[in-house]
Design a protein around this motif. Structure first.
Motif, mmCIF file in Angstrom:
data_model
loop_
_atom_site.group_PDB
_atom_site.id
_atom_site.type_symbol
_atom_site.label_atom_id
_atom_site.label_comp_id
_atom_site.label_asym_id
_atom_site.label_seq_id
_atom_site.Cartn_x
_atom_site.Cartn_y
_atom_site.Cartn_z
ATOM 1 N N GLY A 1 -17.991 -36.139 -56.518
ATOM 2 C CA GLY A 1 -16.674 -36.244 -57.096
ATOM 3 C C GLY A 1 -15.636 -37.088 -56.430
ATOM 4 N N GLY B 1 -15.565 -40.445 -57.122
ATOM 5 C CA GLY B 1 -15.559 -41.619 -58.273
ATOM 6 C C GLY B 1 -16.324 -42.524 -58.182
ATOM 7 N N LYS B 2 -17.509 -42.426 -57.669
ATOM 8 C CA LYS B 2 -18.588 -43.409 -57.490
ATOM 9 C C LYS B 2 -19.185 -43.869 -58.735
ATOM 10 C CE LYS B 2 -21.446 -40.410 -55.580
ATOM 11 N NZ LYS B 2 -20.336 -39.402 -55.340
ATOM 12 N N ALA C 1 -10.313 -46.401 -59.112
ATOM 13 C CA ALA C 1 -11.659 -46.572 -59.995
ATOM 14 C C ALA C 1 -11.240 -45.994 -60.929
ATOM 15 C CB ALA C 1 -12.674 -45.576 -59.221
ATOM 16 N N PRO D 1 -25.997 -40.521 -56.689
ATOM 17 C CA PRO D 1 -25.485 -39.359 -56.906
ATOM 18 C C PRO D 1 -25.200 -38.658 -55.506
ATOM 19 C CG PRO D 1 -27.455 -38.931 -57.989
ATOM 20 C CD PRO D 1 -27.234 -40.526 -57.493
#
Ligand SMILES: Nc1nc2c(ncn2[C@@H]2O[C@H](COP(=O)(O)OP(=O)(O)OP(=O)(O)O)[C@@H](O)[C@H]2O)c(=O)[nH]1
Ligand SMILES: [Mg+2]
Length: 351
Positions: free
Chosen positions: A10, A12-13, A226, A67
């Motif tokens: 969570g 922001g990748k 992002a 992930p």
């Protein structure tokens, strides 16, 4: 060159991945997203401004959005996560500096969590390797002795919770040994502070904490929002430029990010030009002229004769290739020439 986007869940990748590649990917997915990002490059724009051509081709960065694994995940998930990081050449570590509604923003704590996971994984590999090398070294194997010497330096570092990357200089040979073990904390890192819309410059204490960590551990640093960048990536010109301007930015932050990634990776850019296309290419810093030719085409490397080069800044000063030649700024370089960053090159070859 493949860069893995890594960070806690969570942070922001995937938003960053979308911003860089223009690929719309949303929500959690256990599988990594892979994509290619064009590297925005003002120097390439400058070359294209002075030399007429039909097509402009950017250098690219290959990205893998890995992930995050939630705390307390099972060993299978953790192993698949680590395995994916082992495959990439460099790590883009995204750290959350925006409020996700939890009211808690703790970049230093998040970095420690992430780093501890990676350091522990390397420690297991290093200790296993040391055990094996000790046995082989006792039987007189020279290469095992060399490996053992490197591991005996790495193990106490890792035991202290420090990344291998953060150490005093490793020699080229030692680096090769570390690379063969696939240590994740030995890979070059670019830290990305994923900031709130109101902290685009990264002045907040949160972003600054990420910056300090990056400086202390030999990593690169950029601040990016992002979410905003992903929105920018969806716009067409001229809307995008208008929004960039209204935000008070010089360019979308993905430009500085991609270039920072190149620096961390130790890459140099050179340009080839023709009526058909102007093309930006990347090679490792210190690459020879024939190696650079090989990035364009293997025939060019095989049949390399010489390279005619000048610097992009010459084009800015003299305006045309003809004027550069007349000013005596066009150099002819042989096969031992080491490429410099920012050269425009014509390879002469014969196959
Ligand atoms: N306010 C704000 N929200 C953001 C920013 N970047 C991402 N988000 C939001 O944070 C949430 C998570 O973002 P993702 O990009 O899915 O996060 P991720 O790191 O890919 O998460 P996992 O894939 O689950 O590990 C989404 O709702 C995003 O819209 C940002 O810069 N500012
Ligand atoms: Mg994601």
């Amino acid at each position: 060159m493949e860069v893995g986007i890594v960070g806690l869940p969570g942070v922001g990748k995937t938003a960053l991945f979308s911003a860089l590649t223009g690929i719309k990917a949303e929500g959690y997915s256990e599988k990594a997203h892979v994509g290619v990002a064009d590297i925005p490059d003002p120097r390439l724009d400058l070359v294209a401004k002075h030399i007429p051509t039909r097509k402009v081709v950017h250098a690219t960065l290959h990205l893998v959005d890995i992930p995050g694994v939630p705390a307390g995940s099972d060993a299978r998930k953790l192993n698949s996560f680590l395995e994916q990081i082992r495959q990439v050449e460099a790590i883009c570590h995204v750290v959350r500096c925006f409020d996700d509604g939890s009211g808690k923003i703790d970049p230093s704590g998040d970095i420690t969590n992430m780093e501890t996971e990676l350091v522990l994984a390397d420690l297991v590999v290093a200790e296993g390797g040391a055990e094996k090398s000790t046995k082989l070294a006792a039987r007189g194997a020279e290469d095992a002795k060399a490996r053992l010497a490197v591991l005996e330096r790495a193990i106490p570092m890792l035991g202290d919770g420090r990344s291998i990357r953060a150490s005093e200089e490793w020699s080229e040979n030692e680096r090769l040994i570390l690379k063969n073990y696939g240590f994740v904390t030995a890979k070059p890192v670019l830290c990305v502070a994923n900031v709130d819309e109101d902290d685009l410059e990264g002045d907040s204490q949160h972003a600054q904490a990420v910056k300090r960590y990056a400086l202390e551990t030999g990593a690169g640093f950029v601040a990016v929002c992002a979410k905003l960048e992903a929105e920018l990536a969806e716009l067409e010109e001229p809307d995008r430029s208008e929004m960039v301007q209204s935000l008070g930015l010089k360019e979308p932050a993905v430009g500085s990010l991609a270039r920072a990634a190149q620096t961390v990776l130790g890459l140099a850019t050179f340009y080839t030009t023709s009526e058909k296309e102007i093309h930006a290419w990347t090679v490792p810093l210190g690459a020879s002229a024939p190696e650079a030719a090989g990035a364009v085409h293997s025939d060019m490397q095989r049949g390399f004769i010489r390279a005619e080069c000048y610097h992009v800044s010459d084009l800015e000063q003299y305006g045309t290739e003809k004027a550069i030649r007349e000013a005596g700024k066009l150099r002819s370089e042989g096969k031992h020439y080491q490429m410099e960053d920012g050269e425009v090159v014509r390879f002469l070859f014969n196959v």
